[in-house]
Scaffold this motif. Structure first.
Motif, PDB file in Angstrom:
ATOM      1  N   GLY A   1      24.811 -15.356  17.900  1.00  0.00           N
ATOM      2  CA  GLY A   1      24.373 -16.667  17.670  1.00  0.00           C
ATOM      3  C   GLY A   1      24.864 -17.401  16.139  1.00  0.00           C
ATOM      4  N   GLY A   2      24.309 -17.422  15.215  1.00  0.00           N
ATOM      5  CA  GLY A   2      24.853 -17.789  14.619  1.00  0.00           C
ATOM      6  C   GLY A   2      23.725 -19.002  13.990  1.00  0.00           C
ATOM      7  N   SER A   3      23.488 -20.323  15.118  1.00  0.00           N
ATOM      8  CA  SER A   3      22.653 -21.983  14.529  1.00  0.00           C
ATOM      9  C   SER A   3      22.511 -21.766  15.878  1.00  0.00           C
ATOM     10  CB  SER A   3      23.063 -22.616  13.765  1.00  0.00           C
ATOM     11  OG  SER A   3      24.022 -23.224  14.292  1.00  0.00           O
TER      12      SER A   3
ATOM     13  N   LEU B   1      20.189 -10.038  22.536  1.00  0.00           N
ATOM     14  CA  LEU B   1      19.470 -11.166  21.546  1.00  0.00           C
ATOM     15  C   LEU B   1      20.510 -11.953  20.851  1.00  0.00           C
ATOM     16  CD1 LEU B   1      17.198 -11.363  19.151  1.00  0.00           C
ATOM     17  CD2 LEU B   1      19.115  -9.682  17.953  1.00  0.00           C
ATOM     18  N   LEU B   2      19.498 -12.955  20.770  1.00  0.00           N
ATOM     19  CA  LEU B   2      20.139 -14.252  20.395  1.00  0.00           C
ATOM     20  C   LEU B   2      19.637 -14.193  18.890  1.00  0.00           C
ATOM     21  CD1 LEU B   2      21.176 -16.902  22.865  1.00  0.00           C
ATOM     22  CD2 LEU B   2      23.248 -15.794  21.026  1.00  0.00           C
ATOM     23  N   ALA B   3      20.414 -14.820  17.967  1.00  0.00           N
ATOM     24  CA  ALA B   3      19.898 -14.448  16.783  1.00  0.00           C
ATOM     25  C   ALA B   3      20.636 -15.158  15.324  1.00  0.00           C
ATOM     26  CB  ALA B   3      20.162 -13.240  15.759  1.00  0.00           C
ATOM     27  N   GLY B   4      20.249 -16.283  14.261  1.00  0.00           N
ATOM     28  CA  GLY B   4      20.287 -17.362  13.438  1.00  0.00           C
ATOM     29  C   GLY B   4      19.157 -17.968  13.087  1.00  0.00           C
ATOM     30  N   GLY B   5      20.001 -18.991  12.000  1.00  0.00           N
ATOM     31  CA  GLY B   5      19.380 -20.073  10.879  1.00  0.00           C
ATOM     32  C   GLY B   5      19.734 -21.088  11.015  1.00  0.00           C
TER      33      GLY B   5
ATOM     34  N   ARG C   1      16.016 -12.023  24.031  1.00  0.00           N
ATOM     35  CA  ARG C   1      15.479 -12.836  23.210  1.00  0.00           C
ATOM     36  C   ARG C   1      16.456 -13.506  22.553  1.00  0.00           C
ATOM     37  NH1 ARG C   1      10.179 -12.265  24.004  1.00  0.00           N
ATOM     38  NH2 ARG C   1       9.360 -11.564  21.739  1.00  0.00           N
ATOM     39  N   LEU C   2      15.124 -14.720  21.532  1.00  0.00           N
ATOM     40  CA  LEU C   2      15.983 -15.281  20.443  1.00  0.00           C
ATOM     41  C   LEU C   2      15.522 -15.582  18.892  1.00  0.00           C
ATOM     42  CD1 LEU C   2      17.491 -19.190  21.558  1.00  0.00           C
ATOM     43  CD2 LEU C   2      16.355 -18.541  19.218  1.00  0.00           C
ATOM     44  N   THR C   3      15.612 -14.751  18.627  1.00  0.00           N
ATOM     45  CA  THR C   3      14.987 -14.834  17.426  1.00  0.00           C
ATOM     46  C   THR C   3      15.723 -15.891  16.096  1.00  0.00           C
ATOM     47  OG1 THR C   3      16.284 -13.443  16.269  1.00  0.00           O
ATOM     48  CG2 THR C   3      14.233 -12.817  17.029  1.00  0.00           C
ATOM     49  N   HIS C   4      14.950 -16.233  14.961  1.00  0.00           N
ATOM     50  CA  HIS C   4      15.389 -17.710  14.223  1.00  0.00           C
ATOM     51  C   HIS C   4      14.945 -17.724  12.931  1.00  0.00           C
ATOM     52  CE1 HIS C   4      18.081 -21.133  14.327  1.00  0.00           C
ATOM     53  NE2 HIS C   4      16.726 -22.046  13.106  1.00  0.00           N
TER      54      HIS C   4
ATOM     55  N   MET D   1      12.977 -14.299   8.811  1.00  0.00           N
ATOM     56  CA  MET D   1      13.406 -14.004  10.278  1.00  0.00           C
ATOM     57  C   MET D   1      12.404 -13.766  11.091  1.00  0.00           C
ATOM     58  SD  MET D   1      16.697 -14.252  11.167  1.00  0.00           S
ATOM     59  CE  MET D   1      16.837 -13.805  12.990  1.00  0.00           C
ATOM     60  N   GLY D   2      12.501 -14.062  12.609  1.00  0.00           N
ATOM     61  CA  GLY D   2      11.899 -14.065  13.257  1.00  0.00           C
ATOM     62  C   GLY D   2      11.876 -12.284  13.970  1.00  0.00           C
TER      63      GLY D   2
END
Length: 503
Positions: free
Chosen positions: A253-255, A280-284, A303-306, A318-319
């Motif tokens: 992830g990243g954004s 999992l993809l994660a970012g912000g 899953r995707l947490t932002h 953070m999600g």
């Protein structure tokens, strides 16, 4: 929930203490993977010590200011930890910044040394460093200075001294130097790591500039949980997929821009998992449309947490993978223990260990904090009954494109000098791939031919503006909308008018 080991390591006072404690626990476990190279936690510690000694031979001492503008490479991480071992003050500069931003950063930080990659991706960073008058320039792309660690002074004992200067455009035309301590960065990284429920058998990825505030965030995560990350010097799809698959990446992830890129690739072969190991993809760092969240979960099967962060506070909320789908899609997650969020007339304000110490400019610091010590973010939002944060807009006139802050005023100030521009408003428009795209709305002076987007881009490049800040859309109007009192341009009307257009 964090493991007992991760929780204990999170109490480390300094970055170097965290490096040493992890290296003592799992010296032979890999921490950084890049192409065919592997660096273990033990090698990170020993390599950083040798490089710290080499820097010491160059005159770097505790408290010395060292700027570096380097791509995401193993050597970059080793250099950063070598500076942490010395107790130097380091000022990371994003690799695609050019003369204007670099000159400002090295001058305002008072950097006595400046590490550059030499010629990288067709651009001569050494020549630029010399042009802008940087001191102590040395190249640190594929080799680092080394020496005998016996010459080193004791490592820093305090984690609350300012050791990092990061740069953000904010709402002004010049960047702002954001002051961080080891503890503020460790606190931010701990928030990210614990929210994601990571494991020692995970494999992460750093596909964004390590010089971004997210760099130390991610490194803290690796050190706390003892798992590796794959480094990408240049991230592009589908080219980078080989690296994700080869190393069995489980967390990426990243954004928002990254989510959209992965999703676009998945759609080329909808019946085949893009990265079989990915869970999992994660970012912000940029707005996340709910429809993007739902599409990623539905089509990629992950899953995707932002989350919500900024240069001043690298991780605010953070999600978490165990959040409800509704919360993951429509909120920015919850704050960790120790992060206070106060909503004042709809505006988000923050207080906690992860909050920066302020700015290089004391006047900017005074304006940024309220009487109770809360950072005034300029973002609008509210907290739900479950403690999740929902962001609804921004007061600051800043565009967030691919997770990077872009000052509208900086671009406007440059365009005002163009002969085909009578007046101009630069705005951010919603974009599914970039989060926001840069749009210039130009008021054309009488009797002058209308400029083209190519004309303005060439002009801004010649003025030294970084490529990632160039307008991607141009609208030419007879008159900009203004209010009836001070004749201030009403940017919200422009956003309403052009949000659905793409040029």
């Amino acid at each position: 929930m964090p493991t007992d080991t991760a929780h204990t390591l999170g109490t480390s006072r300094t970055f170097w203490e965290l490096v040493e404690r992890r290296a003592a626990l799992t010296p032979d476990r890999p921490v950084l993977l890049q192409d065919d190279r592997t660096l273990t936690f033990g090698e990170l510690r020993s390599g950083a010590e040798r490089t710290a000694a080499g820097l010491h031979d160059k005159g770097v001492r505790p408290g010395s200011v060292v700027a570096w503008q380097l791509p995401t490479r193993i050597e970059t991480v080793v250099l950063a930890m070598a500076l942490a071992r010395l107790g130097a003050v380091q000022s990371p500069v994003i690799p695609f910044y050019r003369d204007r931003e670099v000159a400002f950063a090295v001058r305002e930080s008072g950097a006595a040394h400046f590490a550059v990659p030499g010629r990288w991706r067709g651009f001569d960073h050494t020549a630029m460093a010399e042009r802008v008058g940087a001191r102590g320039v040395f190249e640190a792309y594929d080799s680092l200075p080394e020496g005998d660690p016996a010459v080193l002074p004791p490592p820093p004992a305090s984690g609350t001294d300012v050791r990092w200067i990061y740069w953000t455009s904010g709402t002004t035309s010049d960047p702002k130097g954001v002051l961080h301590t080891d503890r503020s960065l460790i606190a931010g990284g701990s928030c990210l790591a614990h929210a994601l429920h990571l494991r020692a058998d995970d494999v992460g990825s750093i596909a964004f500039p390590f010089a971004h505030i997210g760099g130390p965030d991610y490194l803290v995560m690796l050190l706390l949980y003892g798992f590796p990350a794959v480094l990408f010097e240049k991230f592009a799809l589908p080219e980078s997929l080989e690296g994700f698959r080869k190393h069995g990446v489980t967390v990426a992830g990243g954004s928002t821009a990254f989510y959209s890129m992965f999703l676009a690739e998945q759609r080329k072969q909808p019946d085949t998992r893009l990265v079989p190991t990915l869970r999992l993809l994660a970012g912000g760092g940029a707005p996340k449309p709910p429809e993007v969240h739902h599409a990623v979960v539905r089509e990629m099967g992950v899953r995707l947490t932002h989350g919500y962060g900024m240069t001043e506070v690298p991780m605010i909320t953070m999600g978490s993978p165990d959040d409800s789908e509704e919360n993951l899609a429509t909120t920015e997650g919850r704050p960790p223990e120790g992060m206070e969020i106060r909503i004042v007339e709809g505006e988000v304000r923050l207080r906690g260990e992860a909050v920066c110490r302020g700015y290089l400019d004391p006047a900017q610091t005074a304006e940024a904090f309220d009487d109770d010590g809360f950072l005034i973010t300029g973002d609008l939002g509210h907290l739900t009954g479950s403690g999740h944060l929902v962001l609804t807009g921004r007061l600051k006139d800043v565009i967030i494109r691919k997770g990077e802050n872009i000052s509208a005023k900086e671009i406007e100030d440059l365009l005002h000098r163009h002969p085909a521009v009578g007046d101009v408003a630069v705005i951010g428009l919603p974009d599914p791939e970039r989060g926001e795209r840069v749009c210039a709305v130009v008021e054309q002076p009488a009797g002058v031919p209308a400029p083209t987007l190519e004309d303005l881009s060439s002009y801004l490049r010649a003025e030294g503006l970084s490529v990632h800040k160039l307008p991607e859309q141009l609208e030419v109007v007879e008159a900009l909308p203004r209010n009836e009192t001070l004749r201030k341009v009403l940017k919200y009307r422009l956003r309403e008018r052009y949000s659905g257009t793409v040029k």
